[in-house]
Motif scaffolding. Structure first.
Motif, mmCIF file in Angstrom:
data_model
loop_
_atom_site.group_PDB
_atom_site.id
_atom_site.type_symbol
_atom_site.label_atom_id
_atom_site.label_comp_id
_atom_site.label_asym_id
_atom_site.label_seq_id
_atom_site.Cartn_x
_atom_site.Cartn_y
_atom_site.Cartn_z
ATOM 1 N N GLY A 58 -7.443 27.855 22.880
ATOM 2 C CA GLY A 58 -7.489 29.275 22.504
ATOM 3 C C GLY A 58 -8.701 29.556 21.654
ATOM 4 N N LEU A 59 -8.586 29.358 20.368
ATOM 5 C CA LEU A 59 -9.720 29.381 19.440
ATOM 6 C C LEU A 59 -9.890 27.974 18.905
ATOM 7 N N ASP A 60 -11.128 27.461 18.895
ATOM 8 C CA ASP A 60 -11.284 26.121 18.339
ATOM 9 C C ASP A 60 -11.272 26.189 16.814
ATOM 10 N N GLY A 61 -11.207 25.021 16.185
ATOM 11 C CA GLY A 61 -11.071 24.970 14.741
ATOM 12 C C GLY A 61 -12.209 25.637 13.994
ATOM 13 N N LEU A 62 -13.423 25.560 14.529
ATOM 14 C CA LEU A 62 -14.562 26.201 13.860
ATOM 15 C C LEU A 62 -14.400 27.711 13.828
ATOM 16 N N ASP A 63 -13.966 28.293 14.950
ATOM 17 C CA ASP A 63 -13.729 29.743 14.987
ATOM 18 C C ASP A 63 -12.584 30.136 14.055
ATOM 19 N N VAL A 64 -11.535 29.323 14.038
ATOM 20 C CA VAL A 64 -10.400 29.613 13.157
ATOM 21 C C VAL A 64 -10.859 29.609 11.700
ATOM 22 N N CYS A 65 -11.619 28.591 11.327
ATOM 23 C CA CYS A 65 -12.083 28.480 9.953
ATOM 24 C C CYS A 65 -12.969 29.660 9.573
ATOM 25 N N ARG A 66 -13.877 30.030 10.469
ATOM 26 C CA ARG A 66 -14.777 31.156 10.184
ATOM 27 C C ARG A 66 -13.991 32.442 9.969
ATOM 28 N N LEU A 90 -21.693 21.625 10.597
ATOM 29 C CA LEU A 90 -21.245 22.870 11.220
ATOM 30 C C LEU A 90 -19.878 23.274 10.683
ATOM 31 N N GLY A 91 -18.982 22.307 10.528
ATOM 32 C CA GLY A 91 -17.670 22.609 9.977
ATOM 33 C C GLY A 91 -17.761 23.133 8.558
ATOM 34 N N LEU A 92 -18.593 22.509 7.739
ATOM 35 C CA LEU A 92 -18.737 22.955 6.358
ATOM 36 C C LEU A 92 -19.382 24.333 6.287
ATOM 37 N N GLU A 93 -20.309 24.601 7.206
ATOM 38 C CA GLU A 93 -20.958 25.924 7.222
ATOM 39 C C GLU A 93 -19.970 27.030 7.578
ATOM 40 N N GLN A 94 -18.933 26.715 8.332
ATOM 41 C CA GLN A 94 -17.930 27.716 8.688
ATOM 42 C C GLN A 94 -16.920 27.940 7.567
ATOM 43 N N GLY A 95 -17.036 27.164 6.476
ATOM 44 C CA GLY A 95 -16.182 27.401 5.321
ATOM 45 C C GLY A 95 -15.164 26.325 5.030
ATOM 46 N N ALA A 96 -15.192 25.205 5.766
ATOM 47 C CA ALA A 96 -14.252 24.121 5.467
ATOM 48 C C ALA A 96 -14.552 23.540 4.088
ATOM 49 N N ASP A 97 -13.510 23.145 3.375
ATOM 50 C CA ASP A 97 -13.686 22.558 2.048
ATOM 51 C C ASP A 97 -13.914 21.050 2.115
ATOM 52 N N ASP A 98 -13.402 20.428 3.157
ATOM 53 C CA ASP A 98 -13.582 18.986 3.326
ATOM 54 C C ASP A 98 -13.448 18.663 4.801
#
Length: 235
Positions: A58-66, A90-98
């Motif tokens: 559906g939505l991948d984790g990067l889109d969900v995080c953003r 890329l994950g951290l740029e989308q707002g992931a904390d870790d």
């Protein structure tokens, strides 16, 4: 620190294992298996932390995080089988904390969750002491003022006056009342000193100091800080 952790993992077997890890550590845990469900559950249930797999249908984790970052500061720990530095960044740029790469040990996973929860708790305690009036944020502990997210420099007397006004927005303070907040009160200062401090504050906090919208004059009485609504975010 017990918390509600939401697991967003499309592999149902792996999600079950994560739930057991979390429950064994004293947390309340629930699971979803696609990106849209993850968004819906974050908005509806407001969990304390999100374990977010990158490869979701559906939505991948990067889109969900953003998308989550546009409306929430919930801690996000991303889980992925990708080990490349570009993927991590890329994950951290989308707002992931870790970011944790599979395979990982249960001890490392739980340790990182505890760290993120402690960090979030400290942030909540800090925010609880802030004074907010419209775009103005005052931290009495750190003696910091921000306007629209940008820090401004204040003298001790300017800070004292602004903190007094912000503590009771819309209340009109006389010059004598504001003078009592300053160090100059014991040095036989005059009302004119307050006018000077107010003029300097307006240069720092007002979009147009000649036409103040926040720190306004109530003629014949004194000054007040107006609690203007924050601009609405479109979309």
């Amino acid at each position: 620190m017990a918390a509600h952790v939401l697991v967003a993992e499309d592999d149902r077997h792996h999600a079950e294992i994560l739930l057991r890890y979390l429950e064994s550590d004293g947390h309340r845990a629930s699971a979803v298996h696609d990106g849209r469900a993850a968004l819906e559950h974050v908005r509806r249930l407001r969990p304390d932390l999100l374990l977010l797999d990158v490869m979701l249908p559906g939505l991948d984790g990067l889109d969900v995080c953003r998308r989550i970052r546009q409306e929430s500061d919930i801690p996000v720990l991303m889980l992925t089988a990708r080990a490349g530095e570009d993927d991590l960044l890329l994950g951290l740029e989308q707002g992931a904390d870790d970011y944790l790469t599979k395979p990982y040990s249960p001890r490392e996973l739980l340790a990182r969750i505890r760290t993120l929860l402690r960090r979030a708790a400290r942030g909540a305690d800090h925010d609880a002491g802030l004074i907010r009036v419209g775009p103005i944020v005052i931290d009495p502990v750190r003696h910091v003022v921000e306007v629209g997210g940008a820090p401004i420099e204040c003298t001790p007397d300017e800070f004292a006056i602004l903190a007094a006004l912000a503590g009771q927005p819309e209340r009109v303070f006389s010059r004598a009342q504001l003078l009592r907040q300053t160090s100059g009160y014991d040095r036989d200062s005059t009302d004119r000193a307050i006018d000077t401090h107010v003029m300097n504050l307006r240069r720092k906090i007002e979009p147009n100091p000649r036409r103040p919208a926040h720190l306004v004059t109530v003629y014949g009485v004194g000054y007040k800080l107006v609690d203007l609504p924050r601009p609405r975010r479109d979309g």
